[in-house]
Design a protein around this motif. Structure first.
Motif, PDB file in Angstrom:
ATOM      1  N   UNK A 154       0.836  -1.204   0.000  1.00 27.78           N
ATOM      2  CA  UNK A 154       0.000   0.000   0.000  1.00 27.78           C
ATOM      3  C   UNK A 154       0.870   1.254   0.000  1.00 27.78           C
ATOM      4  N   UNK A 155       1.957   1.236   0.771  1.00 24.43           N
ATOM      5  CA  UNK A 155       2.861   2.397   0.810  1.00 24.43           C
ATOM      6  C   UNK A 155       3.512   2.643  -0.550  1.00 24.43           C
ATOM      7  N   UNK A 156       3.829   1.579  -1.268  1.00 25.85           N
ATOM      8  CA  UNK A 156       4.380   1.737  -2.620  1.00 25.85           C
ATOM      9  C   UNK A 156       3.362   2.406  -3.537  1.00 25.85           C
ATOM     10  N   UNK A 157       2.093   2.035  -3.377  1.00 21.59           N
ATOM     11  CA  UNK A 157       1.049   2.653  -4.194  1.00 21.59           C
ATOM     12  C   UNK A 157       0.861   4.121  -3.842  1.00 21.59           C
ATOM     13  N   UNK A 158       1.010   4.453  -2.554  1.00 22.80           N
ATOM     14  CA  UNK A 158       0.934   5.863  -2.133  1.00 22.80           C
ATOM     15  C   UNK A 158       2.096   6.635  -2.750  1.00 22.80           C
TER      16      UNK A 158
END
Length: 142
Positions: free
Chosen positions: A117-121
């Protein structure tokens, strides 16, 4: 390349795994399964992109499709709600994967890992606020 359901697809050298388009996630009306609404080719490309982007942990991977700067609807859950995230699994840990639209709101096991999820952010595919809602299984406007 025309793909067919339930046959192994060798994605080498791009991805050092095999992928199966599972017919059980293609049958509309299967009460226990989320179903894809995208083409076979889009499903395979979503899987390949998960590997390319390293959205993988152990025998699980997550994916999404960006179209015109927005997340594309890729499937439906049992209640015909639109889903925009994908989950891919290597259930037998034999490098043969299959995937399905992830219903993070109703199935805790479909919630992407926090590092993904952090990579997508970071890539601005989702906001931090949406990441936090997804982590808690709360509906948000993806």
């Amino acid at each position: 390349m025309p793909y067919t359901a339930d046959e192994r697809i060798n994605l080498s050298p791009k991805v050092l795994s095999e992928y199966i388009i599972s017919s059980q996630h293609r049958r509309v009306g299967n009460a226990n399964k989320c179903v894809w609404t995208i083409s076979f080719e889009e499903e395979v490309n979503c899987f390949s992109n998960s590997f390319t982007e390293n959205w993988i942990s152990n025998s699980k991977a997550w994916g999404l499709i960006i179209e015109n700067d927005f997340l594309k609807v890729i499937g439906l859950n049992n209640d015909k709600q639109e889903l925009k995230l994908a989950k891919f699994v290597d259930a037998n840990k034999n490098n043969i994967w299959h995937g399905y639209p992830a219903d993070y709101m109703n199935r805790a096991q479909d919630i992407p890992l926090e590092n993904i999820l952090k990579k997508w952010v970071t890539k601005k595919y989702i906001t931090k606020a949406k990441m936090n809602k997804i982590r808690r299984g709360i509906s948000c406007n993806l």
